[in-house]
Every structure is written in C-alpha cells, then in structure tokens.
Design a protein around this motif. Structure first.
Motif, PDB file in Angstrom:
ATOM      1  N   LEU A  10      -7.367  -0.384  90.666  1.00 37.54           N
ATOM      2  CA  LEU A  10      -8.257   0.449  89.857  1.00 37.54           C
ATOM      3  C   LEU A  10      -9.719   0.077  90.092  1.00 37.54           C
ATOM      4  O   LEU A  10     -10.596   0.953  90.181  1.00 37.54           O
ATOM      5  N   GLU A  11      -9.980  -1.203  90.207  1.00 41.23           N
ATOM      6  CA  GLU A  11     -11.362  -1.633  90.426  1.00 41.23           C
ATOM      7  C   GLU A  11     -11.846  -1.240  91.820  1.00 41.23           C
ATOM      8  O   GLU A  11     -13.013  -0.885  92.008  1.00 41.23           O
ATOM      9  N   VAL A  12     -10.956  -1.281  92.803  1.00 43.03           N
ATOM     10  CA  VAL A  12     -11.323  -0.861  94.156  1.00 43.03           C
ATOM     11  C   VAL A  12     -11.606   0.636  94.197  1.00 43.03           C
ATOM     12  O   VAL A  12     -12.648   1.080  94.691  1.00 43.03           O
ATOM     13  N   PHE A  13     -10.683   1.436  93.674  1.00 39.78           N
ATOM     14  CA  PHE A  13     -10.819   2.891  93.784  1.00 39.78           C
ATOM     15  C   PHE A  13     -11.939   3.437  92.898  1.00 39.78           C
ATOM     16  O   PHE A  13     -12.511   4.484  93.204  1.00 39.78           O
ATOM     17  N   SER A  14     -12.249   2.741  91.811  1.00 35.10           N
ATOM     18  CA  SER A  14     -13.345   3.213  90.958  1.00 35.10           C
ATOM     19  C   SER A  14     -14.700   3.070  91.654  1.00 35.10           C
ATOM     20  O   SER A  14     -15.647   3.799  91.343  1.00 35.10           O
ATOM     21  N   LYS A  15     -14.782   2.166  92.614  1.00 35.27           N
ATOM     22  CA  LYS A  15     -16.037   1.956  93.345  1.00 35.27           C
ATOM     23  C   LYS A  15     -16.073   2.714  94.665  1.00 35.27           C
ATOM     24  O   LYS A  15     -17.146   3.070  95.150  1.00 35.27           O
ATOM     25  N   ASN A  16     -14.907   2.929  95.250  1.00 36.36           N
ATOM     26  CA  ASN A  16     -14.834   3.585  96.556  1.00 36.36           C
ATOM     27  C   ASN A  16     -14.304   5.005  96.368  1.00 36.36           C
ATOM     28  O   ASN A  16     -13.097   5.223  96.249  1.00 36.36           O
ATOM     29  N   LYS A  17     -15.191   5.973  96.364  1.00 37.58           N
ATOM     30  CA  LYS A  17     -14.817   7.365  96.092  1.00 37.58           C
ATOM     31  C   LYS A  17     -14.281   8.088  97.328  1.00 37.58           C
ATOM     32  O   LYS A  17     -13.922   9.267  97.243  1.00 37.58           O
ATOM     33  N   ASN A  18     -14.212   7.389  98.447  1.00 35.90           N
ATOM     34  CA  ASN A  18     -13.718   8.015  99.674  1.00 35.90           C
ATOM     35  C   ASN A  18     -12.204   7.907  99.827  1.00 35.90           C
ATOM     36  O   ASN A  18     -11.641   8.429 100.788  1.00 35.90           O
ATOM     37  N   ILE A  19     -11.564   7.214  98.899  1.00 35.42           N
ATOM     38  CA  ILE A  19     -10.109   7.084  98.919  1.00 35.42           C
ATOM     39  C   ILE A  19      -9.557   7.483  97.554  1.00 35.42           C
ATOM     40  O   ILE A  19     -10.230   7.331  96.532  1.00 35.42           O
ATOM     41  N   ASN A  20      -8.333   8.021  97.547  1.00 30.34           N
ATOM     42  CA  ASN A  20      -7.725   8.552  96.326  1.00 30.34           C
ATOM     43  C   ASN A  20      -6.457   7.779  95.974  1.00 30.34           C
ATOM     44  O   ASN A  20      -5.673   7.422  96.863  1.00 30.34           O
ATOM     45  N   LEU A  21      -6.252   7.557  94.670  1.00 28.28           N
ATOM     46  CA  LEU A  21      -5.089   6.806  94.201  1.00 28.28           C
ATOM     47  C   LEU A  21      -4.269   7.653  93.236  1.00 28.28           C
ATOM     48  O   LEU A  21      -4.769   8.105  92.204  1.00 28.28           O
ATOM     49  N   TYR A  22      -2.997   7.858  93.571  1.00 29.32           N
ATOM     50  CA  TYR A  22      -2.039   8.513  92.680  1.00 29.32           C
ATOM     51  C   TYR A  22      -1.215   7.416  92.007  1.00 29.32           C
ATOM     52  O   TYR A  22      -0.695   6.520  92.684  1.00 29.32           O
ATOM     53  N   VAL A  23      -1.108   7.488  90.688  1.00 24.64           N
ATOM     54  CA  VAL A  23      -0.532   6.390  89.906  1.00 24.64           C
ATOM     55  C   VAL A  23       0.771   6.828  89.251  1.00 24.64           C
ATOM     56  O   VAL A  23       0.781   7.695  88.372  1.00 24.64           O
ATOM     57  N   CYS A  24       1.872   6.231  89.676  1.00 21.03           N
ATOM     58  CA  CYS A  24       3.176   6.470  89.055  1.00 21.03           C
ATOM     59  C   CYS A  24       3.697   5.141  88.520  1.00 21.03           C
ATOM     60  O   CYS A  24       4.306   4.349  89.251  1.00 21.03           O
ATOM     61  N   SER A  25       3.432   4.873  87.247  1.00 16.71           N
ATOM     62  CA  SER A  25       3.898   3.641  86.609  1.00 16.71           C
ATOM     63  C   SER A  25       3.847   3.821  85.098  1.00 16.71           C
ATOM     64  O   SER A  25       3.312   4.815  84.597  1.00 16.71           O
ATOM     65  N   ASN A  26       4.373   2.828  84.390  1.00 18.01           N
ATOM     66  CA  ASN A  26       4.399   2.880  82.924  1.00 18.01           C
ATOM     67  C   ASN A  26       3.166   2.202  82.323  1.00 18.01           C
ATOM     68  O   ASN A  26       3.276   1.408  81.389  1.00 18.01           O
ATOM     69  N   PHE A  27       2.001   2.520  82.842  1.00 16.82           N
ATOM     70  CA  PHE A  27       0.777   1.824  82.423  1.00 16.82           C
ATOM     71  C   PHE A  27       0.457   2.033  80.947  1.00 16.82           C
ATOM     72  O   PHE A  27      -0.093   1.147  80.296  1.00 16.82           O
ATOM     73  N   GLU A  28       0.804   3.188  80.377  1.00 11.55           N
ATOM     74  CA  GLU A  28       0.459   3.461  78.978  1.00 11.55           C
ATOM     75  C   GLU A  28       1.259   2.597  78.009  1.00 11.55           C
ATOM     76  O   GLU A  28       0.850   2.412  76.863  1.00 11.55           O
ATOM     77  N   SER A  29       2.396   2.064  78.452  1.00 13.42           N
ATOM     78  CA  SER A  29       3.242   1.265  77.562  1.00 13.42           C
ATOM     79  C   SER A  29       2.697  -0.143  77.342  1.00 13.42           C
ATOM     80  O   SER A  29       3.177  -0.860  76.468  1.00 13.42           O
ATOM     81  N   GLU A  30       1.715  -0.552  78.129  1.00 12.27           N
ATOM     82  CA  GLU A  30       1.114  -1.879  77.988  1.00 12.27           C
ATOM     83  C   GLU A  30      -0.244  -1.719  77.315  1.00 12.27           C
ATOM     84  O   GLU A  30      -1.260  -1.493  77.978  1.00 12.27           O
ATOM     85  N   GLY A  31      -0.227  -1.815  75.986  1.00  8.21           N
ATOM     86  CA  GLY A  31      -1.400  -1.478  75.197  1.00  8.21           C
ATOM     87  C   GLY A  31      -2.663  -2.215  75.579  1.00  8.21           C
ATOM     88  O   GLY A  31      -3.739  -1.605  75.695  1.00  8.21           O
ATOM     89  N   ASP A  32      -2.570  -3.529  75.774  1.00  4.31           N
ATOM     90  CA  ASP A  32      -3.773  -4.299  76.096  1.00  4.31           C
ATOM     91  C   ASP A  32      -4.340  -3.888  77.449  1.00  4.31           C
ATOM     92  O   ASP A  32      -5.553  -3.714  77.606  1.00  4.31           O
ATOM     93  N   PHE A  33      -3.458  -3.692  78.422  1.00  3.21           N
ATOM     94  CA  PHE A  33      -3.916  -3.248  79.744  1.00  3.21           C
ATOM     95  C   PHE A  33      -4.525  -1.849  79.653  1.00  3.21           C
ATOM     96  O   PHE A  33      -5.594  -1.585  80.224  1.00  3.21           O
ATOM     97  N   TYR A  34      -3.853  -0.969  78.942  1.00  4.59           N
ATOM     98  CA  TYR A  34      -4.307   0.417  78.835  1.00  4.59           C
ATOM     99  C   TYR A  34      -5.696   0.498  78.202  1.00  4.59           C
ATOM    100  O   TYR A  34      -6.564   1.245  78.665  1.00  4.59           O
ATOM    101  N   ARG A  35      -5.909  -0.289  77.167  1.00  5.14           N
ATOM    102  CA  ARG A  35      -7.223  -0.285  76.510  1.00  5.14           C
ATOM    103  C   ARG A  35      -8.308  -0.821  77.444  1.00  5.14           C
ATOM    104  O   ARG A  35      -9.427  -0.293  77.483  1.00  5.14           O
ATOM    105  N   ALA A  36      -7.977  -1.850  78.196  1.00  2.00           N
ATOM    106  CA  ALA A  36      -8.975  -2.466  79.075  1.00  2.00           C
ATOM    107  C   ALA A  36      -9.316  -1.590  80.277  1.00  2.00           C
ATOM    108  O   ALA A  36     -10.455  -1.608  80.764  1.00  2.00           O
ATOM    109  N   TYR A  37      -8.345  -0.797  80.754  1.00  2.00           N
ATOM    110  CA  TYR A  37      -8.549  -0.050  81.997  1.00  2.00           C
ATOM    111  C   TYR A  37      -8.508   1.466  81.815  1.00  2.00           C
ATOM    112  O   TYR A  37      -8.515   2.202  82.805  1.00  2.00           O
ATOM    113  N   LYS A  38      -8.515   1.926  80.574  1.00  2.00           N
ATOM    114  CA  LYS A  38      -8.438   3.364  80.325  1.00  2.00           C
ATOM    115  C   LYS A  38      -9.578   4.114  80.994  1.00  2.00           C
ATOM    116  O   LYS A  38      -9.390   5.195  81.573  1.00  2.00           O
TER     117      LYS A  38
END
Length: 380
Positions: A224-252
């Motif tokens: 996420l930190e790489v792709f947020s800075k590099n707009k020339n590449i695209n990331l499709y995310v298939c994972s249960n990221f929303e189920s981890e509340g602390d992570f979700y809040r930090a990286y929303k």
C-alpha cells in the motif's frame, strides 16, 4: 491462537452443527493396522463451502494414500480432545502437542509423522513482530500481531520419526535445530483446470495482492505504501483486510484515496469476478515475512499470473521471481521494472508459469511426494 485453528473455524463457522468428532475407518477397509490423522474433518462434510481450498483437497488425498498402505484410517480435527477407543500403528499430526489424544493409544512399533504446513512458529512470530514494529514506527499506529501461533515443543517433536513439511529448503531452514534427514519436503498444490488468460485484457502494470488474513504478516502494508506513492502501477486487492480493525483504520486512506489501488475484498477463486481480475492483472505479488509454501501465490500462478514474492513464501527461484529484500524501496524498484515488460514477454512468461504449476504443483505431484515419503518410513 494457532493459525490453523483460525482457518479451521473459518471453514466451519456456518456449519457448526455438522462438526464431526471422529471419522472412523473412513475408507471402509478391513486391514490389521490402524492409522490416525489429526488434521480436519471439514472436507468430508456434505455441505462444506470450501471444497476447493488446497487444504481441503489434500486432506482427502492423504486419507486415500495412507489407506493404500493397508491401514484403516481414522480422521479427527487436530484440536479435538476426545477419547480414542482403538490402538494405532501410524500417527500423522498437523500440530504435535496441541491434542496428544493418542499418547496411550499407540502400538509398540507405531510410527509418528509431524505434518507441518508452515515455517517454524518461533521464526514466524519473530518475523511478524519485526514487521508490526516497523509498520507502527512508520505510521504512528498501534497495530498488533495477528498470526500468533503455538510454539512447537522440542521434547515433543523429538518423539516423532519424521516430518512432512509443506515448503522448500528455505522453509526447512527455519527448523535447523532438527536433523535435515528427518524432513520430507512436500510441495503445495495449485490448480490445473483454470482457463488460459485473456491476454487482450491484461495490462503490464497491473498487480494482484491475493491473501487471507494477517495483512502486516503478508506485507500488504508495504504494498500500500509503495502503490500510494507510485501512480504508474496499479494494485488490485483481494483479501480480508476489513476484518482487521486496527490495520483497516491505519491504512484506510491508502485503500480508498488512491485511484491506482482497487480494494475488492474476499473473492471466490471459482467465480467470474476472480477470472475477470486475473485477466486484468499480469502479476501476483506478496512480500510475506513467513509462509510454508504460499497457496495463494500458487492459485495466482494457476491463473497465469507471474509471481513476485519474498523468499519467505517458500517457492523456489525459477518458479517465481524473488524480491532481493522487502524494503519499500526495493519493492518499488522491482515492481516498476516488471511493469515495463512487453506484452509479448508477459504472454510467454504467463504460459511458462501455468506449465510449471502443471509440472510441479499438481495433485498428482502431491500424491507422488506423499507416497515417496511414506515408503521411506513404513516397512513394506
């Protein structure tokens, strides 16, 4: 909490009333010897919703293969503490020490096999802790460890004759306190029935992150930190990221405020949605800190996605591309270089990757490796 325990409960959360205590003589045989496998009974439930997960398919094969060595096979959930009524000549335990219900139910010549699906828990816990501490330092968050596992007790593992380890030599190196000749390396499985990619839809700068839980463990924060800075590449995310509340809040904000990051969530690999995503992407990427042999990467490879992973994913160089290290700078430079590959190179490499899955990571390969290992252990 044991990793497999969490996965196991996830497989069965909608089917609790169907949980089976013990499957006795599952092959319906009449041999003179008995085997007990401590893994999971979920694959044999009539309405099991996860029939195509690698673990589910492998358990069924393991039961058949052991039966072919003239054992009546009983199967029990690895964490079940029920009382057993028969004596066993072979034990296969996915996490020795969790539920040693067979301790006084073994014949004098009983063989014991530890069937291990990940890196040494001691290695895994320490590796994830370093990742969590680094993420907290970068973000100012208070993220916590997710994939906490029960440590193996050396005095328990020392009583086992052999280890069947899902992984490669790097995975085995996390168990260096045990003799290498006690290990039989078993490759995880992919899928050989996935369709050929639609190359007309692929973009050379599209990457897929495909994982379950433990986002920091899997290196999703780094991506996420790489792709947020590099707009020339695209990331499709298939994972249960929303189920981890602390992570979700930090990286929303990373997930939803960058037009080159597409947060999709859980996706069924048998769905049209998954195929559409796989057709768009050229690569599957995961800078994990610890695995056995990453099943989600093999799933992506089965779809023709070109894998770029950390060495800790347990896959050999030549079958996958390996990050030199998992620093944000290295990940950025590596993915940028791959995004510049030609469409012709993508087509050729994608076909090569699918062939590797067919040649090395099929269920037939799994059967052959299990049989070879058992033949070394069980007297004929």
């Amino acid at each position: 909490m044991l990793i497999f325990d969490k996965l196991f409960r996830g497989f069965n959360k909608k089917k609790k009333k169907q949980k089976i205590e013990l499957l006795e003589n599952i092959n319906g045989t009449y041999f003179s010897k008995n085997a007990l496998i401590l893994y999971m009974t979920a694959p044999f439930l009539p309405d099991n919703p996860n029939k195509t997960h690698q673990n589910m398919l492998q358990v069924k094969e393991l039961v058949k293969i052991v039966g072919n060595y003239k054992y009546n096979v009983d199967l029990v959930d690895f964490n079940n503490k029920l009382q057993l009524n028969r004596t066993y000549d072979l034990i296969i335990d996915i996490h020795p020490g969790i539920a040693p219900i067979y301790e006084h139910k073994m014949s004098p010549d009983c063989k014991k096999i530890a069937y291990i699906t990940g890196s040494n828990p001691d290695f895994s816990i320490k590796a994830e802790l370093l990742r969590v501490q680094a993420a907290n330092s970068r973000t100012g968050a208070t993220l916590k460890q997710r994939r906490i596992v029960n440590l193996f007790r050396k005095d328990v593992l020392d009583t086992f004759d052999s280890f069947f380890l899902i992984g490669n030599e790097h995975t085995r190196s996390t168990f260096n306190e045990y003799a290498a000749n006690r290990f039989f390396l078993i490759r995880n499985t992919g899928y050989i029935n996935f369709p050929q990619p639609d190359f007309s839809k692929k973009q050379t700068n599209n990457f897929l992150y495909f994982a379950s839980f433990g986002q920091i463990h899997k290196g999703f924060d780094l991506l996420l930190e790489v792709f947020s800075k590099n707009k020339n590449i695209n990331l499709y995310v298939c994972s249960n990221f929303e189920s981890e509340g602390d992570f979700y809040r930090a990286y929303k904000r990373y997930l939803y405020k960058n037009k080159n990051i597409f947060p999709i969530g859980f996706v069924d690999i048998n769905s049209k949605q998954y195929q559409q995503i796989a057709d768009k992407c050229s690569y599957v990427v995961m800078p994990s800190c610890s695995e056995g042999m990453a099943g989600s990467i093999l799933t992506g490879m089965s779809s023709g996605l070109i894998p770029i992973v950390s060495r800790e994913c347990g896959l050999d160089e030549g079958d996958v591309y390996i990050f030199e290290n998992c620093s944000i700078d290295c990940i950025d430079k590596t993915l940028t270089a791959f995004a510049r590959k030609s469409s012709e190179w993508i087509r050729h490499e994608s076909s090569r990757i699918q062939q590797i899955v067919r040649d090395k990571y099929s269920m037939n390969n799994y059967r052959e490796q299990i049989r070879a290992a058992l033949t070394n252990i069980i007297p004929v």
